[in-house]
Design a protein around this motif. Sequence first.
Motif, PDB file in Angstrom:
ATOM      1  N   ARG A 126       0.834  -1.209   0.000  1.00  0.00           N
ATOM      2  CA  ARG A 126       0.000   0.000   0.000  1.00  0.00           C
ATOM      3  C   ARG A 126       0.865   1.254   0.000  1.00  0.00           C
ATOM      4  N   ALA A 127       1.961   1.184   0.726  1.00  0.00           N
ATOM      5  CA  ALA A 127       2.883   2.317   0.709  1.00  0.00           C
ATOM      6  C   ALA A 127       3.477   2.473  -0.687  1.00  0.00           C
ATOM      7  N   ALA A 128       3.836   1.326  -1.301  1.00  0.00           N
ATOM      8  CA  ALA A 128       4.374   1.366  -2.664  1.00  0.00           C
ATOM      9  C   ALA A 128       3.361   2.006  -3.603  1.00  0.00           C
ATOM     10  N   GLN A 129       2.108   1.632  -3.414  1.00  0.00           N
ATOM     11  CA  GLN A 129       1.051   2.185  -4.257  1.00  0.00           C
ATOM     12  C   GLN A 129       0.929   3.699  -4.075  1.00  0.00           C
ATOM     13  N   MET A 130       1.028   4.140  -2.811  1.00  0.00           N
ATOM     14  CA  MET A 130       0.947   5.575  -2.537  1.00  0.00           C
ATOM     15  C   MET A 130       2.079   6.330  -3.222  1.00  0.00           C
ATOM     16  N   VAL A 131       3.287   5.791  -3.096  1.00  0.00           N
ATOM     17  CA  VAL A 131       4.447   6.440  -3.705  1.00  0.00           C
ATOM     18  C   VAL A 131       4.301   6.462  -5.220  1.00  0.00           C
ATOM     19  N   ARG A 132       3.916   5.317  -5.754  1.00  0.00           N
ATOM     20  CA  ARG A 132       3.748   5.149  -7.204  1.00  0.00           C
ATOM     21  C   ARG A 132       2.759   6.171  -7.758  1.00  0.00           C
ATOM     22  N   PHE A 134       1.587   8.911  -6.324  1.00  0.00           N
ATOM     23  CA  PHE A 134       2.004  10.282  -6.042  1.00  0.00           C
ATOM     24  C   PHE A 134       3.064  10.746  -7.043  1.00  0.00           C
ATOM     25  N   VAL A 135       4.091   9.910  -7.236  1.00  0.00           N
ATOM     26  CA  VAL A 135       5.191  10.269  -8.130  1.00  0.00           C
ATOM     27  C   VAL A 135       4.710  10.375  -9.574  1.00  0.00           C
ATOM     28  N   LYS A 136       3.850   9.457  -9.975  1.00  0.00           N
ATOM     29  CA  LYS A 136       3.380   9.490 -11.356  1.00  0.00           C
ATOM     30  C   LYS A 136       2.565  10.743 -11.647  1.00  0.00           C
ATOM     31  N   ARG A 137       1.602  11.013 -10.772  1.00  0.00           N
ATOM     32  CA  ARG A 137       0.685  12.114 -11.015  1.00  0.00           C
ATOM     33  C   ARG A 137       1.346  13.472 -10.850  1.00  0.00           C
ATOM     34  N   GLU A 138       2.178  13.589  -9.826  1.00  0.00           N
ATOM     35  CA  GLU A 138       2.716  14.904  -9.485  1.00  0.00           C
ATOM     36  C   GLU A 138       4.017  15.216 -10.212  1.00  0.00           C
ATOM     37  N   LEU A 139       4.688  14.162 -10.701  1.00  0.00           N
ATOM     38  CA  LEU A 139       6.033  14.394 -11.199  1.00  0.00           C
ATOM     39  C   LEU A 139       6.226  13.864 -12.625  1.00  0.00           C
ATOM     40  N   VAL A 140       6.081  12.550 -12.792  1.00  0.00           N
ATOM     41  CA  VAL A 140       6.410  11.919 -14.068  1.00  0.00           C
ATOM     42  C   VAL A 140       5.558  12.483 -15.208  1.00  0.00           C
ATOM     43  N   GLU A 141       4.262  12.529 -15.006  1.00  0.00           N
ATOM     44  CA  GLU A 141       3.382  12.976 -16.087  1.00  0.00           C
ATOM     45  C   GLU A 141       3.636  14.434 -16.453  1.00  0.00           C
ATOM     46  N   VAL A 142       3.896  15.242 -15.437  1.00  0.00           N
ATOM     47  CA  VAL A 142       4.099  16.676 -15.684  1.00  0.00           C
ATOM     48  C   VAL A 142       5.395  16.915 -16.467  1.00  0.00           C
ATOM     49  N   ARG A 155      11.244   7.210 -19.991  1.00  0.00           N
ATOM     50  CA  ARG A 155      12.562   7.832 -19.780  1.00  0.00           C
ATOM     51  C   ARG A 155      12.626   8.556 -18.433  1.00  0.00           C
ATOM     52  N   VAL A 156      11.570   9.271 -18.107  1.00  0.00           N
ATOM     53  CA  VAL A 156      11.548   9.978 -16.822  1.00  0.00           C
ATOM     54  C   VAL A 156      11.581   8.968 -15.669  1.00  0.00           C
ATOM     55  N   GLU A 157      10.882   7.859 -15.836  1.00  0.00           N
ATOM     56  CA  GLU A 157      10.885   6.849 -14.777  1.00  0.00           C
ATOM     57  C   GLU A 157      12.237   6.165 -14.651  1.00  0.00           C
ATOM     58  N   LEU A 158      12.942   6.000 -15.748  1.00  0.00           N
ATOM     59  CA  LEU A 158      14.290   5.435 -15.666  1.00  0.00           C
ATOM     60  C   LEU A 158      15.232   6.397 -14.941  1.00  0.00           C
ATOM     61  N   ILE A 159      15.039   7.684 -15.172  1.00  0.00           N
ATOM     62  CA  ILE A 159      15.815   8.662 -14.402  1.00  0.00           C
ATOM     63  C   ILE A 159      15.472   8.538 -12.915  1.00  0.00           C
ATOM     64  N   ALA A 160      14.177   8.429 -12.630  1.00  0.00           N
ATOM     65  CA  ALA A 160      13.769   8.244 -11.232  1.00  0.00           C
ATOM     66  C   ALA A 160      14.397   6.977 -10.654  1.00  0.00           C
TER      67      ALA A 160
ATOM     68  N   LEU B 166      16.535   0.103 -10.646  1.00  0.00           N
ATOM     69  CA  LEU B 166      15.618  -0.541 -11.597  1.00  0.00           C
ATOM     70  C   LEU B 166      14.760  -1.575 -10.887  1.00  0.00           C
ATOM     71  N   ALA B 167      15.393  -2.394 -10.041  1.00  0.00           N
ATOM     72  CA  ALA B 167      14.642  -3.410  -9.304  1.00  0.00           C
ATOM     73  C   ALA B 167      13.598  -2.759  -8.408  1.00  0.00           C
ATOM     74  N   MET B 168      13.994  -1.684  -7.725  1.00  0.00           N
ATOM     75  CA  MET B 168      13.060  -1.008  -6.812  1.00  0.00           C
ATOM     76  C   MET B 168      11.872  -0.404  -7.556  1.00  0.00           C
ATOM     77  N   THR B 169      12.141   0.315  -8.647  1.00  0.00           N
ATOM     78  CA  THR B 169      11.053   1.036  -9.307  1.00  0.00           C
ATOM     79  C   THR B 169      10.191   0.111 -10.166  1.00  0.00           C
ATOM     80  N   ARG B 170      10.828  -0.913 -10.784  1.00  0.00           N
ATOM     81  CA  ARG B 170      10.075  -1.814 -11.659  1.00  0.00           C
ATOM     82  C   ARG B 170       9.303  -2.851 -10.851  1.00  0.00           C
ATOM     83  N   TYR B 171       9.937  -3.440  -9.849  1.00  0.00           N
ATOM     84  CA  TYR B 171       9.306  -4.575  -9.170  1.00  0.00           C
ATOM     85  C   TYR B 171       8.724  -4.238  -7.813  1.00  0.00           C
ATOM     86  N   VAL B 172       9.361  -3.335  -7.081  1.00  0.00           N
ATOM     87  CA  VAL B 172       8.879  -3.052  -5.719  1.00  0.00           C
ATOM     88  C   VAL B 172       7.839  -1.935  -5.752  1.00  0.00           C
ATOM     89  N   ILE B 173       8.221  -0.779  -6.272  1.00  0.00           N
ATOM     90  CA  ILE B 173       7.266   0.325  -6.334  1.00  0.00           C
ATOM     91  C   ILE B 173       6.272   0.098  -7.469  1.00  0.00           C
TER      92      ILE B 173
END
Lengths: 200, 200
Positions: A126-132, A134-142, A155-160, B166-173
């Motif tokens: 659930r925490a992973a979901q919250m982070v996911r 939050f980061v997608k909506r507030e950061l990655v998409e923008v 590409r932005v997610e690979l940077i993250a 990569l492991a954290m963002t792809r599989y965990v988050i």
Amino acid sequence: VEVPDRAPGKRKGRRPGGEDTRGAVLAAAREQFAEHGYDKASVRAIARQAGVDSALVHHFFGTKDQLFRQALEFPLDPRAIIDVVLAGDLDGMGERIARFALSLWEEPVVRTRLLATLRAAATNERAAQMVREFVKRELVEVVAARLDLPDAQLRVELIASQIVGLAMTRYVIGMQPLASAEIEQLIALAGPALQSYLTP
Amino acid sequence: VEVPDRAPGKRKGRRPGGEDTRGAVLAAAREQFAEHGYDKASVRAIARQAGVDSALVHHFFGTKDQLFRQALEFPLDPRAIIDVVLAGDLDGMGERIARFALSLWEEPVVRTRLLATLRAAATNERAAQMVREFVKRELVEVVAARLDLPDAQLRVELIASQIVGLAMTRYVIGMQPLASAEIEQLIALAGPALQSYLTP
């Protein structure tokens, strides 16, 4: 850069629900989530550390995951990140991102909160979901919307992912020499790696 | 790719090499590694705590690093990684590393154990210490010694940081679209990023 601040007016004689109490509970929550991860952290331990009753924590912050979300929303203001990332040309973006992240983590308060978020995400879905979300909506998409690149979100997610990995290996696992390297040296090495994700 | 396997001679009964003995040795190993770290823990002390002979531990679990990997459920044989990383020229190393890591994680058993290791390291300082020492001695130092690059250890650790991230963002988050991207697309993007760490 908005550095998260402590609650103002830390005084003796807290009143339930007052700013002092709120700040103390959120600080305790961040510390407990950081130390134990989301699952093992308990509202009871958070309340005890803040010097208040568990019932009061529930009353003012809701459930454990609501408390987490409130504690979590502080690590960074996504708008501050976006301003830095997009303030300049594409060629310098990798270095700007590396410098921004690494400089920010030198702030102990920011680092503590970042690590709390990472640990929570690593141990609780659930925490992973919250982070996911939050980061997608507030950061990655923008950010992705402003980049004229194919697969911009990916590409932005690979940077993250590189930023997350740096935090994990430097601060959590503490690999050496990485953990004690000067940030300028890390920026010089990580900047081009991040930049390569911005190169079509 | 060597997927971690159980030691041979898995039998019932309280005989040397039986389930009871295996469990006792692994439990002792976790305790000794946790208490003393990877470097200072000794197979002799582990055997003593488990009430068996060192020779038996070596017979059923192999070397200290093999025992460590089984105790921590560490998902990879460092020698397999090193073989892949160093089997070819420097120009193709970034892509080889990306392909190796991403392909390996498609194996559910490997992925499960990798994530267990990451979670342990993220939430427990002693686990972090074990991972740190193990990765440094068995992997980073060996690869760095073969690279003719300045700050070779730091560069190898930065590559490790991208792999961990990569492991954290792809599989965990589970960030999307990263979590569901085809591995060939990820290799095409991550390969050059890793390669930039190998470029002086």
